[in-house]
Design an enzyme around this catalytic site. Sequence first.
Site, PDB file in Angstrom:
ATOM      1  NE  ARG A 135      -3.503  -2.211   2.852  1.00  0.00           N
ATOM      2  CZ  ARG A 135      -3.352  -2.718   3.186  1.00  0.00           C
ATOM      3  NH1 ARG A 135      -1.902  -3.666   3.579  1.00  0.00           N
ATOM      4  NH2 ARG A 135      -4.437  -4.484   3.453  1.00  0.00           N
ATOM      5  CE  LYS A 160      -7.649  -1.139   5.176  1.00  0.00           C
ATOM      6  NZ  LYS A 160      -8.300  -1.136   4.389  1.00  0.00           N
ATOM      7  CG  HIS A 224      -4.835   0.801  -3.971  1.00  0.00           C
ATOM      8  ND1 HIS A 224      -4.141   0.993  -2.864  1.00  0.00           N
ATOM      9  CD2 HIS A 224      -5.036   0.547  -3.951  1.00  0.00           C
ATOM     10  CE1 HIS A 224      -4.323  -0.187  -1.963  1.00  0.00           C
ATOM     11  NE2 HIS A 224      -5.276  -0.864  -3.082  1.00  0.00           N
ATOM     12  NE  ARG A 227      -2.798  -3.090  -1.753  1.00  0.00           N
ATOM     13  CZ  ARG A 227      -2.116  -4.108  -0.287  1.00  0.00           C
ATOM     14  NH1 ARG A 227      -1.130  -4.487  -0.159  1.00  0.00           N
ATOM     15  NH2 ARG A 227      -4.064  -5.117   0.272  1.00  0.00           N
ATOM     16  CG  HIS A 250      -6.254  -8.519   1.124  1.00  0.00           C
ATOM     17  ND1 HIS A 250      -6.289  -9.085   0.122  1.00  0.00           N
ATOM     18  CD2 HIS A 250      -6.014  -7.150   1.022  1.00  0.00           C
ATOM     19  CE1 HIS A 250      -6.623  -7.864  -0.935  1.00  0.00           C
ATOM     20  NE2 HIS A 250      -6.064  -6.851  -0.449  1.00  0.00           N
ATOM     21  CE1 TYR A 259      -6.543  -6.679  -7.159  1.00  0.00           C
ATOM     22  CE2 TYR A 259      -6.507  -8.066  -5.181  1.00  0.00           C
ATOM     23  CZ  TYR A 259      -6.413  -6.685  -6.260  1.00  0.00           C
ATOM     24  OH  TYR A 259      -5.985  -5.846  -5.152  1.00  0.00           O
TER      25      TYR A 259
END
Length: 271
Positions: A135, A160, A224, A227, A250, A259
């Site tokens: 990120r 995150k 982003h 990514r 994640h 994806y």
Amino acid sequence: YLSTKRGKMEKLLTELRLRGFSEQTIKAYIYYNKLFLKYIKKDVDVIVEDDIKKYIGYLLSEGNYSAASVGLVKAALKFFYDEVLKKGIVTLRTPKIDKKLPVVLNKEEVSRLIESASNEKSKLIIKMLYSSGLRLSECINMKVDDLEFNEKIAWVRGGKGRKDRMVILSEKLAKELEKYFKDRDFQSEYAFPGPKGIMSSRNARKIVTNAAKSAGIKKKVSPHTMRHCFATHLLESGVDIRKIQELLGHANLQTTQIYTRVSKEELKKVI
């Protein structure tokens, strides 16, 4: 009234910090709650459900807010009035957020983007974002000590959700970074510092958007996007989706599964 408002905002701030929210989320929640009170012109203690509905209705009809932004405003109000003040008044449903597929560059476009960056540092930032799936905040906060060149890995500290995780460095990038740090004529704990320590996210965004412009890429490209490219290209190379989930940090596999849809779209184009 002002002292009551200030006291309640301090209570909100304390609760957000106690729950371990990121500084970005804290700023957003405080900002949207202040904006709501400015619009509704009432004391915090006398806010009722209809006030919340009136404000959200206004944002949807006249405030030019997207469904995602309205969702964030609702989350900020819900946390304050339902979690902190225990009023239980933020019960309305907001429109579903459109699940748009992320923009992804093909490998040739990624190469062009890197080559079009204006200097070595900019090239390395784009390579780092693409090669590790970081990120933006993780990239600009990356410290030299968090890079392990021999192992071809880097550590994201407090990403995150305040989680540490390991990310990969390509062999080529590891060598380039090692040389870059040896050759640079200044000291900094950060891999890619700005003039005042940490590089601003605004400057990092400009590096990517300017490179995209120079490369003649018409797609909307941001940090982003790199990514998204990292995840999609790994998936297309046959890497297991759970490994990609781990590398992206994640918490939920569902987030990573978008994806698989992007990959199918790309494969259809090839066919």
